[in-house]
Scaffold this motif. Structure first.
Motif, PDB file in Angstrom:
ATOM      1  N   ARG A   1     -41.610   8.445 -45.316  1.00 24.35           N
ATOM      2  CA  ARG A   1     -40.728   7.784 -46.279  1.00 24.35           C
ATOM      3  C   ARG A   1     -40.804   6.252 -46.250  1.00 24.35           C
ATOM      4  O   ARG A   1     -39.963   5.570 -46.854  1.00 24.35           O
ATOM      5  CB  ARG A   1     -39.279   8.199 -46.010  1.00 24.35           C
TER       6      ARG A   1
ATOM      7  N   VAL B   1     -33.313  15.657 -39.237  1.00 15.87           N
ATOM      8  CA  VAL B   1     -33.479  14.206 -39.294  1.00 15.87           C
ATOM      9  C   VAL B   1     -32.115  13.601 -39.586  1.00 15.87           C
ATOM     10  O   VAL B   1     -31.431  14.028 -40.518  1.00 15.87           O
ATOM     11  CB  VAL B   1     -34.480  13.809 -40.399  1.00 15.87           C
TER      12      VAL B   1
ATOM     13  N   PHE C   1     -40.751  11.438 -40.239  1.00 15.10           N
ATOM     14  CA  PHE C   1     -39.973  11.012 -41.399  1.00 15.10           C
ATOM     15  C   PHE C   1     -40.154   9.518 -41.663  1.00 15.10           C
ATOM     16  O   PHE C   1     -40.222   9.076 -42.807  1.00 15.10           O
ATOM     17  CB  PHE C   1     -38.491  11.336 -41.171  1.00 15.10           C
TER      18      PHE C   1
END
Length: 233
Positions: free
Chosen positions: A106, A176, A102
């Protein structure tokens, strides 16, 4: 049996070739440490780990080198090439590292998939950053390799290797902490598979839909069985 033997021998030759001293620095656990790549190549590290060709005695060292490359050397950025992006995410799924994946996906600045979206692109360009003459009108497959991660990691929807054609489905979401929910839906050959989870503090609610002609193995992250309840309806 003859094919199994023949292809097994070919695989062994290729593994030995990939692990040759000129390409693998066993002392440091670094793949591709040649020329300008003194500290190795992230794509090479990821591919070796994902394909299971790393010698067992240095696997932890190779894994640690990959994580260090991502988080320290590149400050959370992606550093893989055309093929490596897919294998990096594939390995992070297999090693249960959703937070690390992640972070890469991101990251607000390129190279990252989120940076492309934040810059208003509706299709992924040829390069992570705008360059004169680069193509923006067609999708480039290497950069699209992030898609499966949302289904297999966040959604947790995966085919069982021993039951082809989604006869058996594995649902194993990887949560997450930055997210409070995720929904994934896949139209398999046997019907629609859905995975939807919400996270409220330490309380997780997981809803799964499986086609009538399939079976599923569902994994729920919990300290013990007593912490898991199934609604009567």
């Amino acid at each position: 049996a003859e094919d199994v033997k023949r292809f097994g021998q070919w695989r062994q030759r290729l593994v030995e070739r990939a692990n040759r001293p000129e390409f693998l620095d066993r002392d440091r656990g670094v793949y591709g440490a040649q020329g300008a790549f003194v500290n190795g190549d992230m794509g090479c590290q990821a591919m070796a780990l994902a394909l299971g060709i790393v010698p067992p005695e240095i696997r932890e060292k190779v894994d640690a080198r990959l994580v260090h490359d991502i988080m320290v050397d590149r400050h959370g950025h992606l550093g893989t090439g055309m093929t490596g992006s897919y294998y990096l995410l594939r390995y992070l799924i297999a090693s249960n590292r959703p937070e690390l994946a992640f972070t890469v996906i991101r990251h607000p600045t390129p190279p990252s998939w989120a940076a492309v979206v934040q810059h208003g692109k509706s299709m992924l360009p040829e390069f992570w950053e705008h360059r004169v003459g680069s193509s923006h009108g067609v999708p480039h497959v290497p950069l699209l390799s992030v898609g499966f991660w949302f289904y297999q990691s966040l959604g947790g929807i995966r085919p069982a290797p021993e039951a082809p054609g989604f006869k058996r489905v594995i649902v194993r979401p990887q949560m997450v902490r930055a997210l409070t929910w995720a929904k994934a839906e896949y139209d398999s050959i046997r019907g629609t598979i859905k995975s939807h989870w919400t996270l409220d503090g330490e309380q997780l609610k997981l809803m799964v839909t499986i086609p009538a002609n399939a079976e599923a193995v569902i994994y729920v992250p919990a300290a013990d069985r007593g912490a898991v309840t199934v609604p009567a309806d």
